[in-house]
Write a protein that holds these residues in place. Structure first.
Motif, PDB file in Angstrom:
ATOM      1  N   TRP A  27      28.532  36.452  30.767  1.00 13.62           N
ATOM      2  CA  TRP A  27      29.628  36.713  29.823  1.00 13.62           C
ATOM      3  C   TRP A  27      29.788  35.548  28.857  1.00 13.62           C
ATOM      4  O   TRP A  27      29.971  35.741  27.648  1.00 13.62           O
ATOM      5  CB  TRP A  27      30.922  36.960  30.601  1.00 13.62           C
ATOM      6  CG  TRP A  27      32.074  37.327  29.724  1.00 13.62           C
ATOM      7  CD1 TRP A  27      32.413  38.574  29.271  1.00 13.62           C
ATOM      8  CD2 TRP A  27      33.052  36.426  29.176  1.00 13.62           C
ATOM      9  NE1 TRP A  27      33.545  38.514  28.480  1.00 13.62           N
ATOM     10  CE2 TRP A  27      33.952  37.204  28.408  1.00 13.62           C
ATOM     11  CE3 TRP A  27      33.253  35.050  29.275  1.00 13.62           C
ATOM     12  CZ2 TRP A  27      35.033  36.639  27.736  1.00 13.62           C
ATOM     13  CZ3 TRP A  27      34.330  34.485  28.594  1.00 13.62           C
ATOM     14  CH2 TRP A  27      35.199  35.285  27.841  1.00 13.62           C
ATOM     15  N   ALA A  28      29.706  34.327  29.365  1.00 13.70           N
ATOM     16  CA  ALA A  28      29.846  33.147  28.518  1.00 13.70           C
ATOM     17  C   ALA A  28      28.717  33.045  27.494  1.00 13.70           C
ATOM     18  O   ALA A  28      28.889  32.448  26.423  1.00 13.70           O
ATOM     19  CB  ALA A  28      29.886  31.881  29.381  1.00 13.70           C
ATOM     20  N   ALA A  29      27.557  33.630  27.810  1.00 10.47           N
ATOM     21  CA  ALA A  29      26.419  33.617  26.886  1.00 10.47           C
ATOM     22  C   ALA A  29      26.568  34.655  25.782  1.00 10.47           C
ATOM     23  O   ALA A  29      25.710  34.747  24.901  1.00 10.47           O
ATOM     24  CB  ALA A  29      25.122  33.856  27.654  1.00 10.47           C
ATOM     25  N   GLY A  30      27.645  35.434  25.820  1.00 12.46           N
ATOM     26  CA  GLY A  30      27.900  36.394  24.753  1.00 12.46           C
ATOM     27  C   GLY A  30      27.388  37.792  24.995  1.00 12.46           C
ATOM     28  O   GLY A  30      27.431  38.629  24.081  1.00 12.46           O
ATOM     29  N   VAL A  31      26.897  38.075  26.185  1.00 13.22           N
ATOM     30  CA  VAL A  31      26.442  39.434  26.492  1.00 13.22           C
ATOM     31  C   VAL A  31      27.665  40.354  26.571  1.00 13.22           C
ATOM     32  O   VAL A  31      28.627  40.053  27.279  1.00 13.22           O
ATOM     33  CB  VAL A  31      25.670  39.463  27.825  1.00 13.22           C
ATOM     34  CG1 VAL A  31      25.343  40.900  28.228  1.00 13.22           C
ATOM     35  CG2 VAL A  31      24.396  38.644  27.707  1.00 13.22           C
ATOM     36  N   PRO A  32      27.657  41.465  25.838  1.00 11.86           N
ATOM     37  CA  PRO A  32      28.806  42.373  25.883  1.00 11.86           C
ATOM     38  C   PRO A  32      28.900  43.079  27.232  1.00 11.86           C
ATOM     39  O   PRO A  32      28.020  43.841  27.612  1.00 11.86           O
ATOM     40  CB  PRO A  32      28.527  43.364  24.750  1.00 11.86           C
ATOM     41  CG  PRO A  32      27.042  43.333  24.570  1.00 11.86           C
ATOM     42  CD  PRO A  32      26.620  41.932  24.905  1.00 11.86           C
ATOM     43  N   MET A  33      29.962  42.793  27.955  1.00 10.22           N
ATOM     44  CA  MET A  33      30.156  43.314  29.292  1.00 10.22           C
ATOM     45  C   MET A  33      31.631  43.180  29.649  1.00 10.22           C
ATOM     46  O   MET A  33      32.336  42.336  29.083  1.00 10.22           O
ATOM     47  CB  MET A  33      29.305  42.523  30.300  1.00 10.22           C
ATOM     48  CG  MET A  33      29.619  41.039  30.315  1.00 10.22           C
ATOM     49  SD  MET A  33      28.565  40.051  31.409  1.00 10.22           S
ATOM     50  CE  MET A  33      29.174  40.532  33.024  1.00 10.22           C
ATOM     51  N   PRO A  34      32.135  43.984  30.579  1.00 11.44           N
ATOM     52  CA  PRO A  34      33.511  43.784  31.019  1.00 11.44           C
ATOM     53  C   PRO A  34      33.604  42.474  31.803  1.00 11.44           C
ATOM     54  O   PRO A  34      32.822  42.239  32.717  1.00 11.44           O
ATOM     55  CB  PRO A  34      33.781  44.987  31.931  1.00 11.44           C
ATOM     56  CG  PRO A  34      32.671  45.952  31.655  1.00 11.44           C
ATOM     57  CD  PRO A  34      31.497  45.133  31.233  1.00 11.44           C
ATOM     58  N   ARG A  35      34.557  41.637  31.443  1.00 15.88           N
ATOM     59  CA  ARG A  35      34.683  40.370  32.145  1.00 15.88           C
ATOM     60  C   ARG A  35      35.302  40.590  33.521  1.00 15.88           C
ATOM     61  O   ARG A  35      36.324  41.269  33.658  1.00 15.88           O
ATOM     62  CB  ARG A  35      35.543  39.395  31.360  1.00 15.88           C
ATOM     63  CG  ARG A  35      35.552  37.995  31.961  1.00 15.88           C
ATOM     64  CD  ARG A  35      36.361  37.032  31.137  1.00 15.88           C
ATOM     65  NE  ARG A  35      36.231  35.675  31.651  1.00 15.88           N
ATOM     66  CZ  ARG A  35      36.885  34.621  31.158  1.00 15.88           C
ATOM     67  NH1 ARG A  35      37.699  34.779  30.130  1.00 15.88           N
ATOM     68  NH2 ARG A  35      36.701  33.423  31.691  1.00 15.88           N
ATOM     69  N   ALA A  36      34.671  40.035  34.549  1.00 15.92           N
ATOM     70  CA  ALA A  36      35.215  40.128  35.897  1.00 15.92           C
ATOM     71  C   ALA A  36      36.431  39.226  36.013  1.00 15.92           C
ATOM     72  O   ALA A  36      36.405  38.064  35.586  1.00 15.92           O
ATOM     73  CB  ALA A  36      34.152  39.718  36.916  1.00 15.92           C
TER      74      ALA A  36
END
Length: 315
Positions: free
Chosen positions: A68-77
């Motif tokens: 997530w920190a790398a910018g991959v679009p995903m729901p943040r846990a």
């Protein structure tokens, strides 16, 4: 019923007041997803069907946070106020994510966008995983097991028995192509259209990271090439070129690089067949199992399909 626990879940994760749960809105093999609404935001709550391994969950969380920190679009846990990903709830476990609006699964999305997205995921190179290499992604179902299943399905009158039997020789031959993974890192390991979804805003989002673990990125690359390439050489090449251009480390050079694709599809089909055969299987479980095998047979993986995929990406 999960709905009566809305306030309890919201309090545990610090989601805010006025909590209401709706669902389940989606169901997978490992859990079902509910929508949690509070006065401040909307969240996704996943109710797990089986007892989780807490060490696995913590490793999952660290990896997902890095992706997530790398910018991959995903729901943040989200983490509980105590710093845990999972929360125990009357003998079950839940986890909470940011809510993301998603469109229905569609393998026809822009293949170049999928390639660039996969390169970003593989760019987060981690060897820290509680889950080692899993036979589900590397080992054959085996000729004997296929024979047992097909004989039982025929005796029990499974509607897909004949179609599966016609593929018997091909399934066994495919498994002769399996090669061990070489370059291990933590991967998503479930990058099918169900989990790589378009959003209403036109982007992509990757969901369902619960199966993450060690794998070879080259072997994982073959899955979206098959899924989103749709058997079209131009789409397959567009995905591959975008992946390479974006710095993805995986490469497809021969049939062994399709090992995860072969093994995972085989084990998915084997599992659906076994579920259909289970004593006492009832609706909707049997319908789900039938649908799973029908999907497998509707677009079968063959040696010819793998040859075409390799030809498309090697030029």
């Amino acid at each position: 019923m999960l709905g009566r626990h809305a306030d309890r879940i919201a309090e545990a994760y610090g989601c805010g007041a006025g909590a209401e749960l709706r669902g389940p809105l989606a169901r997978g093999e490992q859990g079902e997803v509910w929508r949690l609404e509070t006065r401040s935001a909307v969240w996704a709550v996943k109710l797990l069907f089986e007892q989780p391994d807490l060490a696995d969950a913590r490793a999952d969380g660290a990896y997902q946070d890095a992706v997530w920190a790398a910018g991959v679009p995903m729901p943040r846990a989200r983490h509980t106020l105590d710093g845990e990903l999972l929360y125990p709830l009357d003998g079950s476990w839940v986890r909470v994510y940011d809510w993301v609006d998603l469109l229905e699964p569609d393998p026809g999305v822009d293949p170049a966008a999928v390639g660039a997205l996969l390169a970003a995921i593989h760019g987060v190179r981690s060897l820290s995983s509680a889950r080692p290499v899993d036979p589900w992604y590397t080992e054959p179902v085996g000729a004997r097991r296929w024979e047992e299943l097909m004989a039982s399905l025929d005796v029990r009158g499974a509607p897909f028995a004949d179609g599966l039997a016609e593929l018997r020789d091909e399934l066994v031959a495919l498994e002769q192509l399996l090669a061990p993974p070489r370059d291990l890192q933590v991967c998503h390991r479930d990058l099918w259209a169900d989990n790589v979804r378009a959003t209403p805003g036109g982007g992509l989002c990757v969901i369902d990271w619960d199966n993450g673990g060690l794998a070879d990125p080259s072997q994982e690359l073959a899955i979206p090439l098959f899924e989103f390439g749709l058997g079209d050489g131009a789409r397959t090449r567009a995905l591959y070129d975008a992946y390479v251009a974006a710095g993805g480390p995986g490469r497809i050079a021969g049939p062994g690089d399709c090992s995860m694709l072969i093994a995972q599809l085989g084990h998915i089909a084997e599992r659906h067949c076994a579920l259909w055969l289970e004593i006492g299987a009832r609706e909707p479980q049997r319908t789900r199992a039938t649908r799973g095998v029908d999907e497998f047979l509707g677009r079968p993986l063959t040696r010819g399909v793998i040859d075409d995929l390799i030809a498309a990406v090697t030029g």
